[in-house]
Design an enzyme around this catalytic site. Structure first.
Site, short mmCIF file in Angstrom:
data_model
loop_
_atom_site.label_atom_id
_atom_site.label_comp_id
_atom_site.label_asym_id
_atom_site.label_seq_id
_atom_site.Cartn_x
_atom_site.Cartn_y
_atom_site.Cartn_z
N SER A 6 3.12 -2.34 10.36
CA SER A 6 4.58 -2.33 10.56
C SER A 6 5.25 -3.66 10.22
O SER A 6 6.18 -4.08 10.92
CB SER A 6 4.91 -1.87 11.99
N GLY A 27 2.72 -1.20 4.31
CA GLY A 27 2.76 0.22 3.98
C GLY A 27 4.20 0.68 3.77
O GLY A 27 4.78 0.52 2.69
N GLY A 28 4.79 1.23 4.81
CA GLY A 28 6.12 1.86 4.70
C GLY A 28 7.16 0.99 4.00
O GLY A 28 7.89 1.47 3.12
N ASN A 50 0.87 -1.18 0.00
CA ASN A 50 0.00 0.00 0.00
C ASN A 50 0.90 1.23 0.00
O ASN A 50 1.49 1.57 1.02
CB ASN A 50 -0.90 -0.03 1.25
N TRP A 51 1.00 1.86 -1.16
CA TRP A 51 1.92 3.01 -1.29
C TRP A 51 1.33 4.28 -0.70
O TRP A 51 2.00 5.32 -0.67
CB TRP A 51 2.32 3.20 -2.75
N LYS A 52 0.07 4.23 -0.31
CA LYS A 52 -0.62 5.38 0.31
C LYS A 52 -0.42 6.65 -0.53
O LYS A 52 -0.23 6.57 -1.75
CB LYS A 52 -0.12 5.58 1.74
N HIS A 110 -9.65 0.88 4.52
CA HIS A 110 -8.37 1.03 5.24
C HIS A 110 -8.60 1.90 6.48
O HIS A 110 -9.42 2.81 6.46
CB HIS A 110 -7.33 1.66 4.32
N GLY A 144 1.99 2.02 10.69
CA GLY A 144 2.90 3.16 10.56
C GLY A 144 3.55 3.59 11.85
O GLY A 144 4.17 4.65 11.93
N GLU A 193 -7.07 4.30 7.65
CA GLU A 193 -6.94 5.75 7.45
C GLU A 193 -8.22 6.32 6.83
O GLU A 193 -8.55 7.48 7.07
CB GLU A 193 -5.69 6.03 6.60
N GLU A 218 -5.65 -5.34 10.35
CA GLU A 218 -4.63 -4.32 10.61
C GLU A 218 -4.97 -3.60 11.92
O GLU A 218 -5.81 -2.69 11.94
CB GLU A 218 -4.62 -3.28 9.48
C1 PEP Z 1 -0.83 -0.08 5.76
O1 PEP Z 1 -0.62 0.88 5.03
O2 PEP Z 1 -1.86 -0.71 5.62
C2 PEP Z 1 0.18 -0.44 6.75
C3 PEP Z 1 0.03 -1.53 7.41
O3 PEP Z 1 1.25 0.43 6.90
P1 PEP Z 1 2.64 0.09 7.65
O4 PEP Z 1 3.13 -1.19 7.07
O5 PEP Z 1 3.51 1.26 7.33
O6 PEP Z 1 2.35 -0.03 9.11
#
Ligand code: PEP
Length: 253
Positions: free
Chosen positions: A213, A234-235, A9-11, A95, A173, A97, A167
């Site tokens: 994470s 994500g990251g 997920n490049w957000k 998601h 994040g 967010e 999640e």
């Molecule tokens: C996400 O974007 O769904 C996520 C889990 O981010 P991260 O891996 O950065 O925690």
């Protein structure tokens, strides 16, 4: 045995050139890798460009959201047909967010999920509890509500096309990962609820990703849990070597 599914997920990150480069480097590194399913989910505006970079490889394309209407006066929204038109196989829906910053609720998320299924784009339906909900012992109640309300009016046949992404919001994040046991317990609970809503066979075939994470150094242990069928990353999905390491960890487990 469920094949692992790793999605990036490049957000709201990268620009056009960086998204294209990242997709190209991932494609070059993975080639026709099929030991795990892999998808990347760039911002809407870079989907077409990334689709070109993914050509010839095994990585599929996903969006980060979708709207439930087919077309018309819905300024700023993107339909399922539009996602298909630019080559999306998947779309993330619900998601955290979007739930907690934009304010999306289960009813809206359910409409989006049903629209995606009807239009042939596979949903990655995100669920997860806040830290305060976990601390108050409400994790299972939150997950059950998000599943039951998010999966209203969906057939067992369609349920098999959905990936659930568990999640925990406190792990997204933040660098705080759920322990492998916490992830396993939550995933097993989700599978039990899916069996209750649908049936055992359906529950056994549904893939449940963990997200929060996930990094190169914790992926193997998380993905080694029996009910963890992949990761929503994500990251770490923004760095070629990290994402490839997570994909390879998925392929080994
Ligand atoms: C996400 O974007 O769904 C996520 C889990 O981010 P991260 O891996 O950065 O925690």
């Amino acid at each position: 045995m469920r094949k692992k599914f790793i999605a990036g997920n490049w957000k709201m990150n990268l620009d056009n050139a960086a998204a294209v480069t990242l997709a190209r480097e991932l494609t070059r590194s993975l080639g026709d890798f099929v030991a795990a399913d892999v998808a990347v989910c760039p911002s809407f505006v870079y989907l077409s460009a990334v689709a070109v970079s993914l050509k010839g490889g095994s990585i599929t394309l996903g969006a980060q959201d979708v709207f439930y209407e087919a077309n018309g006066a819905f300024t700023g929204e993107v339909s399922v047909a539009m996602l298909k038109d630019v080559g999306c196989t998947y779309t993330i829906i619900g998601h955290s967010e979007r739930r907690h910053i934009i304010g999306e609720g289960n009813a809206l998320i359910n409409r989006k999920t049903r629209a995606a299924l009807a239009g042939g784009v596979l949903p990655i339906l995100c669920i997860g509890e806040l830290l305060e909900e976990r601390e108050r012992g409400k994790t299972e109640a939150v997950l059950e509500e998000q599943l039951r309300e998010g999966l209203v009016n969906i057939s067992a046949q369609d349920m098999c096309k959905i990936t659930i992404a568990y999640e925990p919001v406190w792990a997204i994040g933040t660098g705080k990962t759920a322990s492998p046991q916490q992830a396993q317990d939550a995933h097993a609970f989700c599978r039990k609820i899916i069996a209750d809503i649908f049936d055992k066979t359906t529950a056994q075939s549904v893939r449940i990703q963990y997200g929060g994470s996930v990094k190169a150094d914790n992926a193997a242990e998380l993905l080694g849990q029996p009910d963890v069928d992949g990761a929503l990353v994500g990251g770490a999905s923004l760095k070629v070597n990290d994402f490839i390491a997570i994909v390879k960890a998925g392929a080994k487990t």
